[in-house]
Design an enzyme around this catalytic site. Structure first.
Site, mmCIF file in Angstrom:
data_model
loop_
_atom_site.group_PDB
_atom_site.id
_atom_site.type_symbol
_atom_site.label_atom_id
_atom_site.label_comp_id
_atom_site.label_asym_id
_atom_site.label_seq_id
_atom_site.Cartn_x
_atom_site.Cartn_y
_atom_site.Cartn_z
ATOM 1 N N TYR A 103 0.831 -1.201 0.000
ATOM 2 C CA TYR A 103 0.000 0.000 0.000
ATOM 3 C C TYR A 103 0.868 1.256 0.000
ATOM 4 O O TYR A 103 0.660 2.173 -0.804
ATOM 5 C CB TYR A 103 -0.915 -0.011 1.215
ATOM 6 N N PRO A 280 -48.529 26.321 41.822
ATOM 7 C CA PRO A 280 -48.866 27.648 42.384
ATOM 8 C C PRO A 280 -48.872 27.645 43.908
ATOM 9 O O PRO A 280 -49.426 26.744 44.546
ATOM 10 C CB PRO A 280 -50.271 27.917 41.821
ATOM 11 N N GLY A 281 -48.211 28.625 44.486
ATOM 12 C CA GLY A 281 -48.137 28.773 45.931
ATOM 13 C C GLY A 281 -47.047 27.960 46.591
ATOM 14 O O GLY A 281 -46.790 28.140 47.791
#
Length: 370
Positions: A103, A280-281
């Site tokens: 290669y 809420p609260g």
């Protein structure tokens, strides 16, 4: 400018072709395995710039190295020379060109062919001897350990590490593409070898460890520093191998009468991210820290933040509403709480500068209003 990209179906070429489109290059021709001889010849004999990325690195027979790497390069040079084209050529070679294997020899011969073509025709050639390139779209179980590891780990499959100490030199495909496309900016003097980088040094064992951590981060919620350098590139690569069915995942939810709390992400040294809701609260908090700090961002609803200095008793209040992009920060030594004073559920994003440690929580109960 007319640009030709050989090896158009390949990993690097796929990323390059996308980038060329992003940069506004519209006259681009990709040459692949199925491109006819006539179309190939037409493209090469009318081009101004060639990215020669075609090549063979995993042939069935050794002889294919010569035909795939040397032969394709000789054909390219012959077509350019015959047409009198002094096109610039960028060649993706390999560091193995310095090695004495089939290669490497084929890549070295291809380099020499291109450099000789440059000398004989007055063309410009840039040769990139690339180390192991990684990134999205690289084929697993082929010639990239990064691609193979990412593909398997992203699917919960095992990976094999024969030698954890084996060294690896890596370069990210985005950096390669940037080096390539930079050569399009204007005339480039000289011929010879060019570089793409940065080149990252690691080992197979370290790579496996890093990628495994990416895979487990969805359950641990712990994500490493993935914003810079090699870790950034590896994380992007790993994520790119996730199949679509894995794009989403769930994290634990903790819910009680006050609302919901969800941890999203933790970091080794930069804290963690989460969000919570409050009906809420409802009042949440009512504690103080000695060192821990937090940043709150109200996403929806209206919140009242109360503070009391634990030593002097000094108090302070802030109102924050969703959509205002207002950050409220807790301060060591001040008890604090958050009350939903609106009519709808409150949703708040939260960053804490450290991961919550149950053995040392640095969270002392104390009401803001005794």
């Amino acid at each position: 400018m007319r640009i030709v990209v050989t090896g158009a179906e390949g990993f690097i070429a796929s990323n390059l072709l996308v980038k060329l489109g992003e940069l506004g290059h519209t006259n681009v021709v990709g040459i692949g395995r199925d491109t006819s001889h006539a179309d190939r010849h037409q493209a090469l004999t009318s081009t101004d710039f060639v990215f020669h990325l075609a090549g063979v690195n995993r042939p069935r027979e050794t002889a294919e190295f010569v035909s795939g790497n040397v032969g394709s390069t000789e054909m390219l040079c012959a077509a350019l020379a015959a047409a009198g084209r002094r096109a610039t050529v960028v060649f993706s070679s390999s560091t193995q060109a310095t090695l004495d294997n089939a290669y490497g020899q084929s890549k070295r011969t291809a380099e020499e062919t291109l450099l000789r073509h440059a000398r004989e025709t007055g063309s410009t050639v840039h040769v990139f001897r690339l180390v192991n390139v990684f990134g999205k779209w690289c084929r697993p179980d082929y010639n990239s350990v990064v691609a193979t590891f990412c593909h398997n780990l992203a699917r919960g499959l095992p990976i094999r590490v024969d030698d954890p100490a084996a060294p690896l030199r890596l370069v990210y495909v985005e950096d390669v593409v940037a080096a390539f496309t930079a050569l399009l900016a204007g005339p480039q003097a000289g011929n010879g070898y060019a570089e793409a980088g940065p080149v990252y040094e690691t080992t197979v064992g370290e790579l496996a460890q890093t990628l495994r951590a990416f895979g487990t981060s969805r359950s641990t919620l712990l994500t490493d520093r993935v914003g810079v350098g090699m870790i950034r590139a590896l994380y992007a690569t790993y994520i790119s191998y996730l199949p679509p069915t894995y794009f989403g995942y769930e994290v634990p939810r903790y819910e009680d009468s006050r609302g919901l709390f969800v941890e999203m992400l933790k970091t080794p040294d930069c804290g963690q991210f989460s969000y919570f809701s409050a009906r809420p609260g409802v009042t949440r908090g009512e504690h103080y820290h000695h060192s821990k700090t937090e940043k709150f961002l109200v996403v929806r609803g209206t919140a009242r933040f109360g503070f009391r200095q634990i030593r002097t008793g000094e108090t302070h209040e802030l109102i924050a509403r969703g959509g205002e992009a207002s950050i409220v920060e807790t301060v060591p030594g001040w008890a604090h709480n958050i009350t939903n004073i609106g009519d709808d559920d409150l949703i708040v994003m939260l960053w804490a500068n450290e991961i919550f440690d149950r053995s040392q929580p640095d969270t002392q109960p104390m009401k803001v209003k005794p």
